[in-house]
Design an enzyme around this catalytic site. Sequence first.
Site, PDB file in Angstrom:
ATOM      1  N   ARG A  46       0.857  -1.197   0.000  1.00  0.00           N
ATOM      2  CA  ARG A  46       0.000   0.000   0.000  1.00  0.00           C
ATOM      3  C   ARG A  46       0.883   1.234   0.000  1.00  0.00           C
ATOM      4  NH1 ARG A  46      -5.032  -0.537   3.922  1.00  0.00           N
ATOM      5  NH2 ARG A  46      -5.665   1.320   2.786  1.00  0.00           N
TER       6      ARG A  46
ATOM      7  N   ASP B  46     -14.181  -2.853  -0.155  1.00  0.00           N
ATOM      8  CA  ASP B  46     -14.420  -3.108   1.266  1.00  0.00           C
ATOM      9  C   ASP B  46     -15.637  -3.984   1.514  1.00  0.00           C
ATOM     10  OD1 ASP B  46     -13.372   0.262   2.247  1.00  0.00           O
ATOM     11  OD2 ASP B  46     -12.240  -1.508   1.647  1.00  0.00           O
TER      12      ASP B  46
ATOM     13  N   ARG C  94     -12.078  -2.144  14.815  1.00  0.00           N
ATOM     14  CA  ARG C  94     -11.571  -0.953  14.141  1.00  0.00           C
ATOM     15  C   ARG C  94     -12.642  -0.299  13.282  1.00  0.00           C
ATOM     16  NH1 ARG C  94      -6.265  -1.722  11.023  1.00  0.00           N
ATOM     17  NH2 ARG C  94      -6.745   0.485  10.892  1.00  0.00           N
TER      18      ARG C  94
HETATM   19  C1  EPZ Z   1      -9.211   3.925   1.504  1.00  0.00           C
HETATM   20  O1  EPZ Z   1      -7.853   3.515   1.665  1.00  0.00           O
HETATM   21  C2  EPZ Z   1     -10.006   3.214   2.602  1.00  0.00           C
HETATM   22  N1  EPZ Z   1      -9.465   3.572   3.894  1.00  0.00           N
HETATM   23  C3  EPZ Z   1      -9.912   1.708   2.417  1.00  0.00           C
HETATM   24  O2  EPZ Z   1     -10.787   1.089   3.372  1.00  0.00           O
HETATM   25  C4  EPZ Z   1     -10.416   1.342   1.044  1.00  0.00           C
HETATM   26  O3  EPZ Z   1     -10.231  -0.027   0.833  1.00  0.00           O
HETATM   27  C5  EPZ Z   1      -9.631   2.124  -0.027  1.00  0.00           C
HETATM   28  O4  EPZ Z   1      -9.712   3.536   0.220  1.00  0.00           O
HETATM   29  C6  EPZ Z   1     -10.180   1.879  -1.424  1.00  0.00           C
HETATM   30  O5  EPZ Z   1     -11.522   2.177  -1.506  1.00  0.00           O
HETATM   31  C7  EPZ Z   1      -9.861   4.738   4.470  1.00  0.00           C
HETATM   32  O6  EPZ Z   1     -10.590   5.532   3.931  1.00  0.00           O
HETATM   33  C8  EPZ Z   1      -9.331   5.010   5.843  1.00  0.00           C
HETATM   34  P1  EPZ Z   1      -6.353   4.079  -1.940  1.00  0.00           P
HETATM   35  P2  EPZ Z   1      -6.679   4.261   0.872  1.00  0.00           P
HETATM   36  O7  EPZ Z   1      -5.234   5.040  -1.760  1.00  0.00           O
HETATM   37  O8  EPZ Z   1      -7.033   5.662   0.610  1.00  0.00           O
HETATM   38  C9  EPZ Z   1      -2.897   2.286  -4.681  1.00  0.00           C
HETATM   39  C10 EPZ Z   1     -11.412  -0.339   5.147  1.00  0.00           C
HETATM   40  O9  EPZ Z   1     -11.602  -1.553   5.093  1.00  0.00           O
HETATM   41  N2  EPZ Z   1      -2.117   3.459  -4.274  1.00  0.00           N
HETATM   42  O10 EPZ Z   1      -7.580   4.585  -2.576  1.00  0.00           O
HETATM   43  O11 EPZ Z   1      -5.434   3.951   1.585  1.00  0.00           O
HETATM   44  C11 EPZ Z   1      -3.199   1.348  -3.505  1.00  0.00           C
HETATM   45  O12 EPZ Z   1      -2.135   0.481  -3.237  1.00  0.00           O
HETATM   46  C12 EPZ Z   1     -10.201   0.279   4.404  1.00  0.00           C
HETATM   47  O13 EPZ Z   1     -12.133   0.449   5.743  1.00  0.00           O
HETATM   48  C13 EPZ Z   1      -0.892   3.687  -4.861  1.00  0.00           C
HETATM   49  O14 EPZ Z   1      -0.446   2.932  -5.722  1.00  0.00           O
HETATM   50  O15 EPZ Z   1      -6.702   3.440  -0.514  1.00  0.00           O
HETATM   51  C14 EPZ Z   1      -4.456   0.656  -3.994  1.00  0.00           C
HETATM   52  O16 EPZ Z   1      -4.103  -0.390  -4.836  1.00  0.00           O
HETATM   53  C15 EPZ Z   1      -9.243  -0.751   3.923  1.00  0.00           C
HETATM   54  N3  EPZ Z   1      -0.187   4.775  -4.446  1.00  0.00           N
HETATM   55  C16 EPZ Z   1      -5.177   1.753  -4.762  1.00  0.00           C
HETATM   56  O17 EPZ Z   1      -4.186   2.719  -5.111  1.00  0.00           O
HETATM   57  C17 EPZ Z   1      -0.659   5.661  -3.509  1.00  0.00           C
HETATM   58  O18 EPZ Z   1       0.018   6.642  -3.169  1.00  0.00           O
HETATM   59  C18 EPZ Z   1      -6.292   2.433  -3.988  1.00  0.00           C
HETATM   60  O19 EPZ Z   1      -5.806   2.795  -2.713  1.00  0.00           O
HETATM   61  C19 EPZ Z   1      -1.918   5.421  -2.945  1.00  0.00           C
HETATM   62  C20 EPZ Z   1      -2.640   4.307  -3.334  1.00  0.00           C
END
Ligand code: EPZ
Length: 456
Positions: free
Chosen positions: A122, A315, A407
């Site tokens: 992540r 999620d 959580r």
């Molecule tokens: C948010 O996480 C949520 N968490 C997650 O919910 C949710 O699964 C996720 O969004 C996707 O909907 C909160 O809001 C606290 P992303 P976030 O950045 O923002 C890649 C739960 O169960 N990525 O949208 O951290 C990443 O690896 C949690 O409540 C990059 O490559 O997720 C992923 O594959 C778990 N580089 C995709 O993008 C970055 O800098 C989406 O991740 C950032 C992300």
Amino acid sequence: MDAFIIKGGSRLSGRITADGSKNASLPLMAAALLADEPVTFRRVPELSDTANMARLLGELGCDAKSGGPGVFTLSNVDTSLTHARYDIVRTMRASICVLGPLLAKRKRAAVSMPGGCAFGARPVDLHLRGLEALGAKIELNGGDIVATADRLKGATVFLGGPFGSTVLGTANVMSAATLAEGRTIIESAACEPEIVDLANLLNAMGAKITGAGSPRVTIDGVDQLGGADHPVLPDRIVAATYALAAAITNGEVIIDDFPYDYLLAVVDRLNLIGVHVDRQDENQDPTCCTVKITCDRRLKPTIVTTQPYPGFPTDVQAQMMALLCFAEGNSIITEKIFPERFMHVAELTRMGAQLFRQGPTVVVQGNGRLVGAPVMASDLRASASLILAGLAAEGETIVSRVYHLDRGYVQMERVLASLGANIERFNPDEVAEPLKKAEPPLVETVKPKSLAGKPG
Ligand code: EPZ
């Protein structure tokens, strides 16, 4: 190290209310760091994650005063503090969303780089790229991301990544841009309702944000932000989880404060398989209304592909997998946001689920039967899927390490028990020896003999 013991087979029925959203609350609370006046939040869910965020903000000189259940006010009392320590960040990745507000308001932020996660890599590269585009100088120092800038400057930022947009990345850059000089345009911004809720709060504090909820968000920087009084939107993932819990037990449940309009992709799949999500009053606000969940006796299989909002939420993927174990036929689930997000597969398989994984895709051979077993929670939503499976399984299921659940779900065992589930929380360290034996010794569980030996 609490665990849940669930005796499966009860049909859920009754009425519950969806809590406020965890994933909205965390970036909202972090945004209070930008304010020159107190910010009050309402309907904040009482979870370990929101408590951790309040603790982190407290360490950053932003104190929380409680105003009753789910209500508290955040005030910045010491603006010299800029370090978000590893000890807190390692317990909650979402701590990263203090980075943008701290940098924009206090000109410096040192936030521990979030570590690994149960469901794979992540990275936060998009967050850093976005803030660098606004003129921040960023370096990694002793495991900390250290960002500095006299005053951020508006810029056009592309935030799209290999798996689409980033939710917390958008929150970080959008929050920071509110105090930047000039205009910022975020292209490929996340469109999640939680981002819209954040933009609504920031605009109430005096920011100038347009286009939130669309892939292009425009922010015209201002010199300072004031206070606000903000109700957090309902939790669409919690609401969906309880809707699926009703369905997996062939129950009949009414859910208030259901964010129907934010769950259309889920409602679409549920309707297709024979689960009905019926709004009870068309005059109600469709983002916070009352629905009734009922379901056909025979569930149909379907195809689910997770996508950024408004697509099917990642999620809810694990919970949907548990439900589709009861469909008559093969379903196909593809995880396009976190391709490794399948910690629940092995545990569901321990309960007799027929799951065949190839990379980011799992074929769910619905056979309509799961058997209770001791299983291990690994991450928040995987744990929820094990609870749902336990509700519908034959016999007894013990789900250990439910701190993962706490959580994101407020007292889940009480909510489910109020709907007629046979579920209890217990602390394995405090119960008599026999139950302790239920905790699976790793190696032994795999050997066929041990299964046969188990009572019941
Ligand atoms: C948010 O996480 C949520 N968490 C997650 O919910 C949710 O699964 C996720 O969004 C996707 O909907 C909160 O809001 C606290 P992303 P976030 O950045 O923002 C890649 C739960 O169960 N990525 O949208 O951290 C990443 O690896 C949690 O409540 C990059 O490559 O997720 C992923 O594959 C778990 N580089 C995709 O993008 C970055 O800098 C989406 O991740 C950032 C992300």
